[in-house]
Design an enzyme around this catalytic site. Structure first.
Site, PDB file in Angstrom:
ATOM      1  N   LEU A  78       0.643  -1.521  -0.346  1.00 16.12           N
ATOM      2  CA  LEU A  78       0.282   0.385  -0.113  1.00 16.12           C
ATOM      3  C   LEU A  78       0.630   1.174  -0.091  1.00 16.12           C
ATOM      4  O   LEU A  78       1.874   1.162   0.695  1.00 16.12           O
ATOM      5  CB  LEU A  78      -1.198  -0.188   1.347  1.00 16.12           C
ATOM      6  N   ASP A  79       0.434   2.352  -0.387  1.00 14.38           N
ATOM      7  CA  ASP A  79       0.889   3.733  -0.821  1.00 14.38           C
ATOM      8  C   ASP A  79       1.529   3.696   0.871  1.00 14.38           C
ATOM      9  O   ASP A  79       0.513   3.681   1.914  1.00 14.38           O
ATOM     10  CB  ASP A  79       0.697   4.594  -1.568  1.00 14.38           C
ATOM     11  N   ARG A  80       2.205   5.071   0.797  1.00 16.18           N
ATOM     12  CA  ARG A  80       2.621   4.890   2.320  1.00 16.18           C
ATOM     13  C   ARG A  80       1.285   5.630   3.354  1.00 16.18           C
ATOM     14  O   ARG A  80       0.998   5.614   4.022  1.00 16.18           O
ATOM     15  CB  ARG A  80       4.056   6.265   2.684  1.00 16.18           C
TER      16      ARG A  80
END
Length: 374
Positions: free
Chosen positions: A156-158
């Site tokens: 998942l994106d940060r």
């Protein structure tokens, strides 16, 4: 004080973290960064290479680092004019400061023999990358729960929160990988977007072109001129869950998995994620400009503490000793906890992974508080 140099082999521990004002900081530590001379680096002096490639510190810092042995080549101390050769090992020993993340707990949803399912907080990277090593989901789970090794099934994106699945062994990770490649696994997200999202299923089938230098994606569609469309094929299905006229909660089902796909497809439709600074408008300062500003800030060698950490309740200035970490005389970040140039106002996105489904299994994550519209 005797300096203990850490490498990636040193596991994160629970006492490595400091919690202040809703943020999780990492106690600064001494770390050995190891790299090898690339073809394009060969022929440059060690100081010129670092001052050109790693601009977060001023030129004079690298001169001093070479002189005192904090920059070494093949395990040997060299002089500032030393010319590098291809494949040589470079060690940079420095006082490492990681950016803080939100102090939310990494909640364990399900702990099985070969699978660990957690709810990832926004702002926390999944695994070590860039400036982050201990302030990652993998690092926190190892430090606070002893889970290691872990193999991320997906990323998942940060800035994105939600369901995150880890395999506990390489065999299970390979099993997940095969299912993903075969298209047998599906993910669902919810997003809070600007405006009244239309009813019914909405499908965006438009290429996504990611610019790694600028750190953002764009949608590329045919303009009718016959010119080939750049980027990779991407498709996302959307469905409105609720709206209050100002914002909408939208179910997002990515058919493909491109970088920032959901975020940029929502922007393309005219309903960007409501707190997505990168895609709320099409006129956003590029990463290269932000990086330059951070480099200037880092080279200023300001010795002040972050504003939110300056004083305690009695309006007394806090000292570094109160934060229980050693000040390093060569460090360009000390006495700050966070590295200079970090955006303290950065928060998580209103984008949350809620479901991950395979051929004979399904994992779900609770809705976040911002998903409730009244």
């Amino acid at each position: 004080m005797e300096i203990v140099w850490q490498t990636p082999a040193n596991p994160p521990e629970a006492h490595d973290y400091i919690f202040r004002n809703g943020k999780r900081y990492v106690r600064p530590y001494y770390f050995e960064f190891i790299s090898h001379v690339k073809n394009r680096w060969a022929g440059k002096t060690i100081v010129d290479l670092f001052s050109e490639e790693f601009k977060g510190r001023p030129y004079q810092y690298y001169v001093s680092a070479v002189k005192c042995g904090r920059l070494q080549v093949d395990g040997e101390i060299v002089h500032a004019k030393y010319v590098l050769q291809r494949s040589q090992k470079i060690s940079h020993f420095l006082h490492r400061h990681e950016p803080p993340v939100l102090a939310d707990t990494v909640e364990i949803l399900q702990d099985e023999n070969d699978v660990l399912t957690v709810c990832k907080p926004a702002s926390v990277p999944v695994h070590p990358c860039g400036q982050y090593r201990k302030n990652t989901v993998v690092g926190i789970l190892q430090a606070e729960h002893g889970h290691a090794p872990l193999f991320p099934v997906h990323r998942l994106d940060r800035l994105v929160s939600g369901l995150l699945i880890f395999a506990k062994n390489a065999e299970k990770a390979e099993n997940f990988r095969q299912q993903i490649e075969a298209g047998l696994i599906k993910k669902e997200y919810i997003a809070r977007v600007v405006g009244t999202f239309p009813e019914g299923e909405q499908i965006v089938d438009a290429n996504v072109n990611y610019n790694a230098r600028e750190g953002r994606s764009t949608v590329e569609v045919c303009d009718g001129t016959g010119k080939s469309v750049e980027g990779k094929k991407a498709c996302t299905k959307f469905e409105r869950i609720a709206t209050d006229g100002k914002h909408s909660i939208v179910l997002c089902k990515p058919v493909t998995g491109r970088t920032h796909q959901i975020r940029v497809h929502l922007q393309f439709m005219g309903y960007p994620i409501a707190n997505d600074a990168l895609y709320l408008t099409k006129d956003v300062a590029p990463r290269s400009g932000k990086r330059k500003a951070k480099e200037m800030d880092a080279s200023s060698l300001d010795e002040s503490l972050p504003s939110d950490l300056l004083k305690n309740g009695d309006d007394e200035v806090r000292t570094a000793e109160e934060f229980e970490f050693a000040i390093d005389s060569m460090c360009t970040n000390c006495p700050n906890l966070a590295p200079k140039g970090y955006d303290e106002d950065e928060e998580g996105l209103w984008l949350h992974c809620i479901c991950y489904t395979g051929p004979d299994w399904s994992y779900k994550c609770p809705y976040p508080s911002w998903a409730i519209l009244i």
